[in-house]
Design a protein around this motif. Structure first.
Motif, short mmCIF file in Angstrom:
data_model
loop_
_atom_site.label_atom_id
_atom_site.label_comp_id
_atom_site.label_asym_id
_atom_site.label_seq_id
_atom_site.Cartn_x
_atom_site.Cartn_y
_atom_site.Cartn_z
N ARG A 100 12.83 90.80 148.98
CA ARG A 100 13.82 91.42 149.39
C ARG A 100 14.61 91.29 147.57
O ARG A 100 13.68 90.79 147.07
N THR A 101 15.77 91.81 147.42
CA THR A 101 16.17 91.78 146.02
C THR A 101 17.29 90.84 146.11
O THR A 101 17.46 90.06 147.13
N ARG A 102 17.73 90.57 145.10
CA ARG A 102 18.46 89.18 144.66
C ARG A 102 19.96 89.81 145.33
O ARG A 102 20.57 89.06 146.50
N ASN A 103 20.63 90.73 145.43
CA ASN A 103 21.79 91.82 146.66
C ASN A 103 21.27 90.91 147.93
O ASN A 103 21.90 90.54 148.65
N GLN A 104 19.91 91.22 148.72
CA GLN A 104 19.87 90.69 149.44
C GLN A 104 20.25 89.54 150.21
O GLN A 104 20.32 88.28 151.16
N PRO A 128 17.19 92.37 139.39
CA PRO A 128 18.83 93.44 137.62
C PRO A 128 19.92 93.66 138.34
O PRO A 128 20.54 94.81 137.81
N GLU A 129 19.84 93.42 140.13
CA GLU A 129 21.08 94.84 140.47
C GLU A 129 22.34 94.17 140.25
O GLU A 129 23.22 95.43 140.04
N GLU A 130 22.71 93.16 139.47
CA GLU A 130 24.13 93.02 139.04
C GLU A 130 24.29 93.29 137.65
O GLU A 130 25.49 93.09 136.49
N GLU A 131 22.68 93.60 136.79
CA GLU A 131 23.19 93.53 135.62
C GLU A 131 23.94 95.29 134.39
O GLU A 131 23.68 96.27 135.49
N TYR A 148 25.20 79.63 143.40
CA TYR A 148 25.65 79.92 142.19
C TYR A 148 24.93 80.38 141.37
O TYR A 148 24.96 81.04 140.25
N ILE A 149 23.10 80.45 140.91
CA ILE A 149 22.66 80.84 140.60
C ILE A 149 22.96 82.49 140.83
O ILE A 149 22.82 83.44 139.81
N LEU A 150 22.97 82.82 142.14
CA LEU A 150 21.68 84.43 142.56
C LEU A 150 23.70 84.98 142.09
O LEU A 150 23.76 86.54 141.76
N LYS A 151 24.97 84.59 142.44
CA LYS A 151 25.95 85.34 141.66
C LYS A 151 26.21 84.81 140.32
O LYS A 151 27.09 85.38 140.01
N GLU A 209 23.63 87.73 149.82
CA GLU A 209 23.95 88.52 151.34
C GLU A 209 23.35 87.13 152.60
O GLU A 209 23.88 86.88 153.33
N ASP A 210 21.69 87.13 152.60
CA ASP A 210 21.28 86.09 153.26
C ASP A 210 22.01 84.48 152.86
O ASP A 210 22.22 83.75 154.05
N ASN A 211 22.29 84.79 151.52
CA ASN A 211 22.65 82.94 151.97
C ASN A 211 24.26 82.88 152.10
O ASN A 211 24.53 82.16 152.44
N GLU A 212 24.94 84.44 151.94
CA GLU A 212 26.75 84.71 152.98
C GLU A 212 26.31 83.84 154.27
O GLU A 212 27.34 83.14 154.84
#
Length: 269
Positions: free
Chosen positions: A170-174, A148-151, A133-136, A177-180
């Motif tokens: 690691r970045t937010r996108n990483q 800031p990748e999705e900003e 919920y937080i990361l997405k 991916e790890d949480n997936e």
């Protein structure tokens, strides 16, 4: 000010002798001596313009030192009775570690019912749902603490700036991916579909920060951002597998609640 050199404060066994600093308008500077070791407490000290202020700051430091010692003991006791390595693997979003522990039958089944510690006893998989919920989510002013990748105004330059300023590993996108991958482990080994979970995070309302002194709580209440950064976001920027605290789960739930309240406010507007 010469007489100030002989002043000795004592509070709850701790002592300190403030000394004027000629290079800083003769302001009083002091270190704090731990009664248990007889040595100065590392990373603790104070500066003040007068004796009354110096004594007040000295006592404030002592209260915080005692609170930290007490919490350190609580963490030790918590790690003795809780499968904290599994908690850490999920909280720090380390799917390979979590999967291996599950395959080795090292996961305490009690964690599937609740994670002991903090203010909220929730099932372990709630942690993965909260991170999802937080990361997405729409992070708003929290974006620069996670990535800031999705900003909208994101650029490669922005990412490099974030990595340098945050010392991120690691970045937010990483992290997403790890949480997936973590969600896949829950589905494969425990039959739990994280995406199908419906959790009202707004019920985990922030009320009091985890295990801080009265002085520190004021900073947390008046600047939730600092509190969130200190208690929650470390696992994204520094996924240390040894990191786990009794308050991690409740702090994460409360952060998700803050995001839920922000989103609700935007919808209302």
């Amino acid at each position: 000010m010469a007489s100030d050199r002989t002043i000795k404060f004592e509070y709850k066994g701790f002592t300190s002798s403030p000394v004027p600093n000629a290079k800083d308008r003769n302001r009083l500077y002091g270190t704090i001596i731990d009664p248990d070791t007889g040595k100065a407490c590392e990373d603790w000290g104070y500066a003040a313009d007068n004796l009354a202020e110096a004594e007040e700051r000295f006592q404030g430091c002592v209260r915080q030192i005692i609170a930290q010692k007490s919490y350190a003991l609580e963490v030790d006791r918590w790690k003795e009775r809780v499968d904290w390595k599994t908690v850490a693997s999920v909280y720090n979003i380390l799917p390979d570690v979590f999967r291996q522990r599950a395959l080795n039958k090292e996961v305490d089944p009690e964690l599937l019912q609740h994670v002991e510690g903090g203010d909220y006893a929730v099932p372990l998989h709630y942690i993965t749902k909260a991170w999802d919920y937080i990361l997405k989510g729409s992070l708003g002013h929290w974006a620069w603490f996670i990535g800031p990748e999705e900003e909208i105004d994101f650029s490669e330059e922005s990412l490099q700036e974030f990595l340098e300023e945050s010392n991120a590993t690691r970045t937010r996108n990483q992290a997403v991916e790890d949480n997936e991958k973590m969600k896949a482990v829950w589905a494969e080994l425990f039959g739990i579909d994280i995406d199908a979970l419906e959790i009202d995070f707004s019920k985990f309302d922030m009320h009091f920060p985890p295990h801080v002194t009265e002085e520190e709580s004021m900073d947390y209440f008046w600047n939730v951002l600092d509190g969130v950064n200190e208690w929650v976001l470390g696992p994204v920027n520094d996924p240390d597998p040894s990191y786990a605290l009794p308050d991690c789960t409740s702090a994460l739930m409360e952060f998700a609640c803050e995001m839920a309240k922000d989103c609700f406010s935007e919808e209302e507007a």
